[in-house]
Design an enzyme around this catalytic site. Structure first.
Site, mmCIF file in Angstrom:
data_model
loop_
_atom_site.group_PDB
_atom_site.id
_atom_site.type_symbol
_atom_site.label_atom_id
_atom_site.label_comp_id
_atom_site.label_asym_id
_atom_site.label_seq_id
_atom_site.Cartn_x
_atom_site.Cartn_y
_atom_site.Cartn_z
ATOM 1 N N ARG B 304 -5.290 -52.160 6.159
ATOM 2 C CA ARG B 304 -6.233 -51.038 6.211
ATOM 3 C C ARG B 304 -6.850 -50.780 4.827
ATOM 4 N NH1 ARG B 304 -8.134 -46.900 9.708
ATOM 5 N NH2 ARG B 304 -7.155 -47.905 11.481
ATOM 6 N N GLU B 709 -6.894 -38.327 9.909
ATOM 7 C CA GLU B 709 -6.793 -38.918 8.580
ATOM 8 C C GLU B 709 -8.058 -38.849 7.736
ATOM 9 O OE1 GLU B 709 -5.434 -42.435 10.784
ATOM 10 O OE2 GLU B 709 -4.111 -42.810 9.092
#
Lengths: 475, 759
Positions: B304, B709
């Site tokens: 990520r 997030e």
């Protein structure tokens, strides 16, 4: 009510079978009163905040239940989150937090509720009071904005007609002495000293904000405890024209309120000194007694030439603050002696306090500095006190630089010479808070800041503390 | 819509894992910890501890009946190590005793004999020793060598980001008992009940159908309870199995901080090519994360980071390599953003350095490089349905950025020892688990004959308001009053084989599953209603607690009556729902594909004032615009944005994880590890939900977008504002600012910028 009972949400509770060293927090949770949460057990997160009645007034104070040993409780009154709502009707503080979406995971929420309920009941939310009321409560979810909004809304609302308010209007009965197991709470200095003679191994406890951490982590004092928080003589705060006499048992929060405007350096430091809940219990006497090297008030006492009054079985004596601390947690106080009070002279001149930490609010200093300068009519330095915390094993004065300043004209050269000397004056350590190099640099930089902000703006002339304060406000 | 537990939160009556009323006393576990970071275990002598009253057992590796492993990806993580210490503070044995006090004192009496081994305690040491988890991962896009060599300008640099402790207010907590039927019943503060169940089962050597895992609610998770709850649940279950009594763990704060992993620290090295206008032409980046002693979730966290270094900016060519350092430190893990923040921190560092190299305003260089609609990311996914520009323009206008840009310059010209910095940064964050198989969810909805509804879904509640959103989804779908709906604790015997509540996906995926279950029930109820109202089932609409004929709202049947009628007609009132995210695909070898269903967008403006004498800063003002699509619950979404931002602020400023030279964690309490307080949050903190001109193209539940997030990375605006202020102390050129930007880090950066570095 017998002498091992205390009032919890208005109901008497017996502590007869309890371990006096157990924290109120663990005791409450053991009784399944689980609204009061443990977030850290160190007095640093506020999740266990409860209201404790201070008999003088009476006033409610927010305190950390994790740092409050049960031994301190007989005869006292405590309010917890379970005692606020009446049936299905939420307390205004609770309603405000619901309305502003002030809770997410909810684990810190009861602590915020109690901090706000106390501040609301005591009328402390006005002005900057909203942030001050919750500065000792950590929230990891909300980012604080909705909680601050709830506090601001409450500040505009009338005080709730709740149990806290009713009790606050009640009598201001002083606390009787108490004894729970080996945890003794005398009410006079003489009794306290006698108790120590009888049990030389017993430890003194003032507000329990330092000892409470050890107790909370399971440490147990071998010789029992003698608590000093019910002794009226230690609660005295006398503001004279030439000096202030601070009883050793006066909580720091009281100093912040009642000495506002008296000592500029204290006004500088106290807003950044510990959390509200800790300031409500911690005392100057406790700071001096434990001689924790991280106490931010010790440099202040050094810079102001304070004098410490001690009492022991053999009588009383005075000890200048300078020379009181001998080493890491080592002082000139004999174990059987007590700090009774501290006399802090009110000087002329210019004084200021500085503190740098990783987080500015409620954090241990990387460097703390308190400066006091007097200049004569010719702008020559007549007196200099440059005291630091965080740069050595004990709070310390930079005597060589003080001497260097004496008699010199206060000008850019002098300031820079002194600042550079201060950068080389100490040999601090590298630790998890900061490097030694940064600490050394701060010793000089904070002095430069002092010179720029306080001395120059005060005109560089001889000034009384009061004038300096006015100058500060004008800037 | 308020948080469904708001009243429970404020009255203290909301119950967490450790607070359930259990008829029997729950035994407590306490660890025996290693005092070395790396060592061979020569022996463990628990006899003195076992001799103490109230001590029932001391768990060691020998006690594990099944597989002694809790690793979620690789099987490299013993529940209790048998022969090797892998980090300082690691639990080598667990005392099981009548209460925590006894267990703690007994743990101190367990004698452990260790033979010290050399320890690797930093990314640099791991690189020097070439000690990594797994081979490198590499994303390659275009011809980077050609792009860099043809670029008019080239820069290279290095940046590091620090670890971050989750500091959920509720520490790790699990308890377990074996019920009369021999089922192992586990209650855990876990974000991933299915994986906790699976871990408990294989540690105990049981099939999964003998273990039930429940999660009531968590006092915060933030990724810290995605995998790391599994071990504590397994230990509690092991103790319960061996003693026949309920057993539990609630970690004291310091143990929680010592035993569990943090946000991965990263080292990023980069070389970037660009033209005279600051347009990016090529990027070569080499990222190394600190994985700690075991693999845990480090590979997807690294991935990520690799796919977020671009953030909102288009690179025509890029080669992005990542490795995971294997160190003797606790195993780092998921933390809100999951590597995305670390990647984007490096990305924003690059943009700022390019701008300062050219003497251009950083915001100008940033917006020049925004992805145009349809341009490809380095991993091959087109950026479409982009809201970067609208969000950016909106926050720039709301914040009065352009005027304040000038004002800050005027302030700085007049002030020598205090400088102001202003910055605007965008966020583009990919939504979906990178690993395709995790992108599925289930739900189970029961209607009862009194018209009340029980709602089960696979997601866990950690404060983010997921349960509340699921009530909104079910109430909208069934057209009923939300007060009829009760969300049940997440349980593996209600909804099996669930994914972690993570990757911001909780509402997207579970919402669709809940909706699917409700739609199934609605179709059944519509038949019943149609028969009663004498119309076609397709003409029945559900709203206002009733079913009615769309052509004539007066022809209606109340919801309670309808449910009773359905029961009488022998129609099933219980249904499951299932969802899998469409579109996405990923090649795990080539590291290319379309891993994200869509992107979340936001932008922030931050202004700071820095004291050049101390490096202390004040955050003066923050403005945020964030795109949540059509919000399911605005108060909850605003809370996620504000809370995420402040958590990011902590990571980037005051939160510093420090280990000693022996590998011991020195910052293991809130007295030494400082998360933001209310005083760190400016009064001028304004958050706006993006006003969209069109609905998001992705078919997300209710037209909403994920919000868990992405807002954390909005805090990069603060870091960039600090850099802008530091630059004002110097004479131009790169600003080397460490992260976290503590007062010391800022002071050092200022001294560096002034050409008189602090030695």
């Amino acid at each position: 009510m017998d002498d091992t009972t205390f009032l919890l949400n208005g109901e008497p509770r017996s502590l007869a079978a309890a371990d006096p060293n157990q924290s109120l927090l663990r005791w409450l949770r053991g009784l399944r009163l689980t609204g009061t949460k443990e977030g850290c057990g160190d007095g640093d997160c506020g999740a266990c905040t409860v209201a404790l009645l201070e008999p003088a007034g009476p006033h409610w104070r927010a305190v950390n239940a994790c740092l409050l040993p049960l031994g301190a409780l007989p005869g006292r009154e405590v309010w917890t989150v379970e005692g606020l709502a009446s049936g299905d009707r939420l307390h205004p503080v609770q309603q405000a937090l619901v309305d502003t979406a002030g809770s997410q995971c909810g684990y810190c929420t009861p602590g915020f509720v109690m901090s706000l309920a106390v501040a609301h009941a005591e009328g402390e939310l006005a002005g900057h009071g909203c942030d001050a009321a919750i500065e000792g409560n950590l929230c990891r979810c909300t980012g604080y904005r909705p909680i601050r909004k709830a506090a601001q809304r409450l500040a505009a609302e009338p005080v709730a007609e709740d149990g806290l308010a009713r009790r606050r209007q009640g009598p201001a009965a002083p606390l009787a002495g108490a004894c729970l197991g080996a945890f003794e709470s005398p009410t006079t200095l003489a009794d306290a000293l006698a108790a120590k003679v009888a049990r030389p191994q017993a430890q003194w406890i003032a507000g329990a904000t330092d000892v409470g951490v050890a107790l909370s982590r399971g440490e147990r004092p071998a010789g029992g405890s003698i608590a000093l928080d019910r002794i009226a003589e230690l609660q005295v705060l006398e503001i004279g024209a030439d000096a202030v006499r601070i009883g050793a048992g006066v909580p720091l929060a009281r100093l912040e309120r009642e000495l506002a405007g008296v000592f500029p350096a204290l006004d500088d430091l106290l807003p950044w000194f510990a959390a509200r809940q800790v300031k409500n219990r911690a005392t100057l006497g406790g700071n001096l007694g434990s001689a924790s090297p991280i106490g931010d008030l010790l440099p202040w006492l050094l810079a102001l030439d304070a004098v410490i009054e001690l009492a022991g079985p053999g009588g009383r004596r005075v000890q200048p603050a300078d020379g009181y601390i001998l080493g890491y947690r080592k002082t000139a106080r004999q174990d059987e002696e007590l700090v009774v009070a501290v006399r802090v002279p009110r000087h002329g001149g210019i004084e200021a306090g500085y503190k740098v930490a990783k987080r500015q609010a409620d954090d241990i200093s990387i460097v703390a500095a308190v400066y006091r300068i007097e200049l004569d009519d010719a702008r020559r330095v007549r007196l200099a006190r440059l005291a630091y915390g965080g740069v050595a094993a004990t709070p310390v004065r930079a005597r060589a630089v003080e001497d260097l300043l004496l008699g010199r004209e206060w000008n850019a050269d002098t300031i820079e010479t002194a600042a550079q000397s201060l950068e080389a004056a100490f040999t601090p350590l590298d630790d998890h808070r900061a490097s030694a190099a940064y600490r050394r640099a701060l010793c000089g930089e904070l002095f430069r800041r002092f010179a720029e902000e306080r001395v120059q703006r005060a005109g560089g002339a001889f000034l009384s503390a009061k004038d300096a304060k006015n100058a500060k406000e004008a800037s | 819509m308020k948080h469904e537990s708001a009243r429970g939160h404020v009255t203290g009556s909301a119950i967490y894992t450790d607070e359930q009323r259990v008829p029997e006393r729950v035994l407590r576990l306490y660890p025996v910890q290693a005092k070395l970071a790396h060592a061979r275990i020569l022996g463990i002598d628990a006899s003195a501890a076992l001799a103490m009253p109230g001590v029932l057992h001391v768990l060691t590796a020998r006690d594990v009946p099944g597989v002694n492993d809790t690793g979620p990806i690789l099987h490299d993580e013993p529940l209790i190590p048998a022969d090797e210490v892998s980090y300082h503070g690691q639990a080598l044995a667990w005392v099981v005793a009548e209460d925590e006090e006894i267990a703690r004192r007994a743990a101190a009496r367990v004698r452990v004999e260790l033979e010290p081994l050399p320890a690797i305690l930093s990314i640099d040491a791991a690189i020097a020793a070439q000690r990594f988890h797994l081979p490198p991962s590499r994303i390659v896009h275009g011809d980077v060598d050609a792009a860099l060599s043809a670029a008019p300008h080239r820069l290279s640099g290095e940046v590091r980001s620090g670890a971050q402790d989750h500091f959920y207010l509720e520490t790790h907590s699990s308890w377990a008992y074996v019920d009369v039927d021999g089922l192992v019943q586990v209650t855990s503060s876990t974000q991933h009940p299915s994986e906790t169940q699976a871990t408990v089962a294989h540690v105990l050597g049981l099939p999964a159908n003998r273990v039930v895992c429940r999660c009531l609610r968590m006092g915060g998770g933030f990724g810290g309870k995605e995998t790391q709850a599994n071990a504590f649940a397994a230990l509690a279950a092991l103790a319960a199995t061996l003693t026949g009594r309920p057993a539990g763990i609630q970690l004291p704060r310091s143990l929680d901080m010592q035993l569990t992993g943090k946000r991965h620290p990263f080292l990023g090295r980069f070389e970037v090519g660009f033209d005279d206008d600051g347009r990016l032409l090529g990027l070569r980046a080499d990222l190394v994360s600190d994985g700690g002693w075991s693999c845990d979730l480090s590979p997807p966290v690294l991935l990520r980071a690799l796919v977020h270094i671009d953030n909102a900016y288009h690179y025509p060519a890029a080669e992005i390599t990542g490795r995971i350092a294997k160190t003797h430190l606790p195993s780092n893990t998921a933390f809100r953003g999951f590597g995305g923040p670390q990647g984007m921190l490096i990305g924003e560092e690059i943009l700022d350095r390019v701008a300062r190299h050219l003497g251009l305003p950083p915001h100008l260089v940033r917006e020049r490089n925004f992805y145009a609609e349809g341009q490809l990311t380095p991993y091959g996914q087109p950026v479409d349905d982009s809201e970067i520009r609208p969000v950016w323009d909106e926050v720039r206008r709301l914040a009065g950025f352009d005027m304040r840009w000038t004002e800050r310059a005027a302030f700085n010209a007049a002030s020598t020892d205090r400088k102001r910095g202003l910055a605007i940064t965008p966020v583009k964050f990919g939504i979906s688990f990178n690993k395709t198989e995790y992108n599925q969810a289930g739900a189970l909805v029961h209607l009862y004959t009194d018209g009340s509804v029980q709602l089960n879904h696979g997601g866990t509640e950690m404060g983010q308001g997921l349960h509340t959103k699921m009530i909104v989804v079910a109430a909208r779908s069934l057209g009923i009053d939300p007060a009829r709906i009760r969300v049940m604790p997440t349980a593996t015997d209600k909804v099996p084989n669930t994914s972690a509540t993570a990757a911001s996906s909780g509402a997207d995926m579970n919402g669709q599953a809940v909706r699917a279950a409700c739609e199934t029930l609605k179709a059944r109820l519509a038949d019943v209603a149609a028969a009663r109202l004498a119309c076609a089932a397709t003409d029945i609409e559900f709203a206002d607690d009733q079913a009615r004929f769309a052509g004539d709202p007066a022809r209606a049947i109340g919801f309670v009556d309808l449910v009773r009628a359905a029961y009488a007609a022998r129609v099933s009132l219980s249904a499951t729902g299932y969802y899998r995210t469409p579109v996405i695909h990923w090649d795990p070898v080539a590291l290319r594909g379309h891993p994200f269903y869509y992107f979340a967008y936001g932008a922030a403006v931050a202004e700071v004032e820095v004291d050049g004498r101390t490096g202390v800063h004040r955050l003066l003002r923050v403005d945020i615009v964030h795109d949540v699509g059509h919000s399911l619950a605005e108060a909850i979404d605003l809370g996620q944005i504000e809370g995420g931002f402040v958590q990011g602020l902590g990571w980037l400023s005051c939160e510093e994880v420090v280990h000693g030279q022996d590998g011991r964690l020195l910052t293991d309490a809130p007295s030494t590890y400082k998360i933001p307080t209310v005083k760190d949050v400016p009064e001028a903190f304004s958050v706006h939900l993006h006003e969209r001109t069109k609905a998001p193209r992705a078919q997300v539940i209710g037209g909403s977008k994920a919000v868990g997030e992405p807002p954390l990375m909005l805090a990069l605006a603060v870091r960039e504002a600090l850099r802008d202020a530091v630059a004002a102390f110097g004479q131009g050129g790169a600003v080397e600012l460490a992260s976290p930007a503590t007062p010391e880090a800022i002071y050092r950066a200022i001294r560096q910028a002034q050409g008189r570095p602090l030695s």
